[in-house]
Enzyme design. Sequence first.
Site, PDB file in Angstrom:
ATOM      1  N   GLN A   5      36.782  24.054  57.515  1.00 43.02           N
ATOM      2  CA  GLN A   5      35.365  23.296  57.455  1.00 43.02           C
ATOM      3  C   GLN A   5      34.089  24.281  57.669  1.00 43.02           C
ATOM      4  OE1 GLN A   5      34.369  20.238  57.100  1.00 43.02           O
ATOM      5  NE2 GLN A   5      36.646  19.220  57.370  1.00 43.02           N
ATOM      6  N   PHE A  41      39.430  12.398  57.586  1.00 35.43           N
ATOM      7  CA  PHE A  41      38.213  12.103  56.834  1.00 35.43           C
ATOM      8  C   PHE A  41      37.936  10.356  56.961  1.00 35.43           C
ATOM      9  CE2 PHE A  41      36.191  10.636  52.987  1.00 35.43           C
ATOM     10  CZ  PHE A  41      35.058  11.471  52.846  1.00 35.43           C
ATOM     11  N   CYS A  51      46.746   8.836  24.565  1.00 35.08           N
ATOM     12  CA  CYS A  51      47.500   7.848  25.678  1.00 35.08           C
ATOM     13  C   CYS A  51      47.684   6.688  25.307  1.00 35.08           C
ATOM     14  CB  CYS A  51      46.465   7.876  26.893  1.00 35.08           C
ATOM     15  SG  CYS A  51      45.155   6.608  26.824  1.00 35.08           S
ATOM     16  N   CYS A  67      42.168  11.110  22.205  1.00 35.91           N
ATOM     17  CA  CYS A  67      43.416  11.008  23.075  1.00 35.91           C
ATOM     18  C   CYS A  67      44.365  10.224  22.649  1.00 35.91           C
ATOM     19  CB  CYS A  67      42.589  10.150  24.452  1.00 35.91           C
ATOM     20  SG  CYS A  67      43.576   9.777  25.639  1.00 35.91           S
ATOM     21  N   GLY A 104      35.214  18.780  53.868  1.00 34.32           N
ATOM     22  CA  GLY A 104      33.809  18.748  54.015  1.00 34.32           C
ATOM     23  C   GLY A 104      33.182  18.934  52.909  1.00 34.32           C
ATOM     24  N   CYS A 152      44.598   4.565  24.348  1.00 40.01           N
ATOM     25  CA  CYS A 152      43.872   4.985  23.252  1.00 40.01           C
ATOM     26  C   CYS A 152      44.772   4.701  21.841  1.00 40.01           C
ATOM     27  CB  CYS A 152      43.487   6.394  23.069  1.00 40.01           C
ATOM     28  SG  CYS A 152      42.184   6.430  24.500  1.00 40.01           S
ATOM     29  N   ASP A 195      46.901  12.819  53.370  1.00 40.40           N
ATOM     30  CA  ASP A 195      45.840  13.328  54.432  1.00 40.40           C
ATOM     31  C   ASP A 195      45.995  13.052  55.861  1.00 40.40           C
ATOM     32  OD1 ASP A 195      45.240  10.772  54.651  1.00 40.40           O
ATOM     33  OD2 ASP A 195      43.204  10.845  53.709  1.00 40.40           O
ATOM     34  N   SER A 196      45.159  13.681  56.817  1.00 36.81           N
ATOM     35  CA  SER A 196      45.468  13.512  58.251  1.00 36.81           C
ATOM     36  C   SER A 196      44.702  12.143  58.951  1.00 36.81           C
ATOM     37  CB  SER A 196      45.086  14.737  58.936  1.00 36.81           C
ATOM     38  OG  SER A 196      43.666  14.721  58.837  1.00 36.81           O
ATOM     39  N   GLY A 197      44.087  11.445  58.101  1.00 39.29           N
ATOM     40  CA  GLY A 197      43.168  10.586  58.336  1.00 39.29           C
ATOM     41  C   GLY A 197      41.913  10.731  59.095  1.00 39.29           C
ATOM     42  N   ASP A 257      42.055  16.231  44.728  1.00 43.47           N
ATOM     43  CA  ASP A 257      42.159  14.801  44.647  1.00 43.47           C
ATOM     44  C   ASP A 257      40.887  13.992  44.863  1.00 43.47           C
ATOM     45  OD1 ASP A 257      41.830  13.039  47.509  1.00 43.47           O
ATOM     46  OD2 ASP A 257      41.884  15.337  47.719  1.00 43.47           O
ATOM     47  N   HIS A 309      44.014   5.048  31.350  1.00 40.20           N
ATOM     48  CA  HIS A 309      43.380   6.148  30.370  1.00 40.20           C
ATOM     49  C   HIS A 309      42.647   7.082  31.452  1.00 40.20           C
ATOM     50  CE1 HIS A 309      41.106   8.005  27.439  1.00 40.20           C
ATOM     51  NE2 HIS A 309      39.806   7.834  28.320  1.00 40.20           N
TER      52      HIS A 309
END
Lengths: 382, 382
Positions: A189, A97, A306, A304, A216, A309, A93-95, A266, A335
């Site tokens: 935005q 946020f 994984c 699950c 945003g 589990c 990210d660009s910083g 994300d 998990h």
Amino acid sequence: MSASFTVHHRDTSCGARLGSLITPHGVIETPIFMPVGTNATVKAMTPEDLRDVHAQIILANTYHLYLRPGHRLIEQMGGLHRFMNWSGPILTDSGGFQVFSLGELRKISEDGVRFQSHLDGSYHVLTPELAIGIQESLGADIIMCFDECPPATAEYDYVKRSLEMTARWARRCKDAHRRDGQQLFGIVQGGMHYDLRARSIDDIRSIGFDGYALGGLSVGEEKEQMYGVMECCAPLLPQDSPRYIMGIGAPEDLIEAIWHGYDMFDCVMPTRNARNGMLFTSQGRINIKAKIYEEDGGPLDPQCGCMVCRNYSRAYLRHLYRAGEILSSMLNTHHNLHYYLKLMQDARSAIRENRFDLFRRQFISGISKEKPFEGGIHSCLE
Amino acid sequence: MSASFTVHHRDTSCGARLGSLITPHGVIETPIFMPVGTNATVKAMTPEDLRDVHAQIILANTYHLYLRPGHRLIEQMGGLHRFMNWSGPILTDSGGFQVFSLGELRKISEDGVRFQSHLDGSYHVLTPELAIGIQESLGADIIMCFDECPPATAEYDYVKRSLEMTARWARRCKDAHRRDGQQLFGIVQGGMHYDLRARSIDDIRSIGFDGYALGGLSVGEEKEQMYGVMECCAPLLPQDSPRYIMGIGAPEDLIEAIWHGYDMFDCVMPTRNARNGMLFTSQGRINIKAKIYEEDGGPLDPQCGCMVCRNYSRAYLRHLYRAGEILSSMLNTHHNLHYYLKLMQDARSAIRENRFDLFRRQFISGISKEKPFEGGIHSCLE
């Protein structure tokens, strides 16, 4: 449009699409969720663990890495991939946020943002040019424009002036960007105002980027507002470029966004909630601290497959959490990330077979049967 | 003597010996170091990670597991192996050491020890019979007698009375022990007094156990005192039974003990120091926090083949530590346990080739060239 992104299939039942994004560190199949690795590590996971849960791309934070250990150091160490031993794709990210989340500690001007480090109170100025410079030093595969992210409560006029500046900053980011093999994404935005979102999309599209992100969102608004913005923006964004919604979200938010035709996501939710004992399962969310699991010898999620589990009981996971053991964070994170990434895999299969609309309805219907969960706080900072 | 323990070779240059100990969960090659898994987890390590560093047997703590989550719960969950998903051998201590470490919170009588939980202040009484009962519930492969462990500063008369009671408790432990497939080890006390150590060995040998442990070391005494007790006790212990020194220690302590003919060791030093940023390397101990490693792109230990040294730089490990990242504890613990277990492997090779005396001299000479390390605190509670 983006030369590296291809839409392979559009679900006939809704806006969902199946794509692939080529990066210098590998091809990403979309839709995809990107685990958050704030400080050059996805908390409690080795890169090998990330491979085990089928992470295709991870996110790292420019703000945090700029302050510690410093982007110059990481560059000197051969870049972020080598520094953290992750050979797959990375998005930074660009910083923006993070800086805007600092509240009183920052001051915005046309040039950029002056802020105080949350670590030591030192003063810094982050500009569009520096944000790009830092991201070039880190060497991520996908980097983001520096934008202003107003709070959900911001007035219409403030949001309007802000997105105009964000567009000027986007232009400066594009002009500043030099490094080959890095895709630069623009950020839209406009808060919860559909006309401003449309205006911002126009601005950002007219500059032209390798991909387009909605910023945003997940900043305190109601889910209906978030879904409304998703719906309003989807038809206005280029059809042949990757679309990324930053900072979302809960599993149902991802499903909703995919249905509208978004590709990348994300959020710290799976990782942070894991450390707080909140676990996602096919039967709903579980608070592993709860007394009810004290003598529960069954797996966390019987559906699950994984590592957690397959090998551990709810009783053991509860014990680890109560004892404050590091293994608790390790297993819970494993998990939850597996859950998120399996959900994306299932979503891709559903799209491929033109049944994503049904998939979504079934998923939402399952969610609505869940008991309310008391521990599921959500914010975008890990 | 022990039917399950075999000495395969005695080094011709010193007292060191190569052995194997058969347990229901596998054969242990000795000499061996046992990582400490206090709360049914070796901190920051999955069982798979433990296999990666070639752990053969781990230790768990009766005191901690009795209080949380409770031995009955673990029994109900199929025993400790299944509960924590560790299929290899486990040794449990008797809780004696932990209870005596509580200081003001405990009261000793012939029957046992009344103590207050460090977790919630609740009152409990631990007797030899209960200590065995708990360990039977946990289901470890090797269990320990309940003993009194006086501090290094205890008076001669106190130590004398104490070891007499420890012998009576050992008898009660042996009488109480019912579970098949569990080896019961006796514990020798006697402080730093050689005559009392000899007396205690007589007492414990005359009862007869599957193995013999020295307790009451690494409790604040000087290294010379510790080494003196090792030397005094070695010839008095049965030649054909496993010999375990509890709670030691630094790598040089293990080498010294092996030289005298001891076979098994446990200590929190590699794991706890790892979490504090103190790392063992072939070039000496490293404080990974130190500024000197800020821009050090080299591996932690160029001589080490572990996952950490193959994949990460000192600069990255320093960054993780400073950022308080969980991965810091994970990677540091992995490396330190690898170091300890590789040292045991090298020791076994040296014994096999009758060169352990030389191996020890070279190791001690390397240690003595090290700069003093400021961060190497040591105690026996994880």
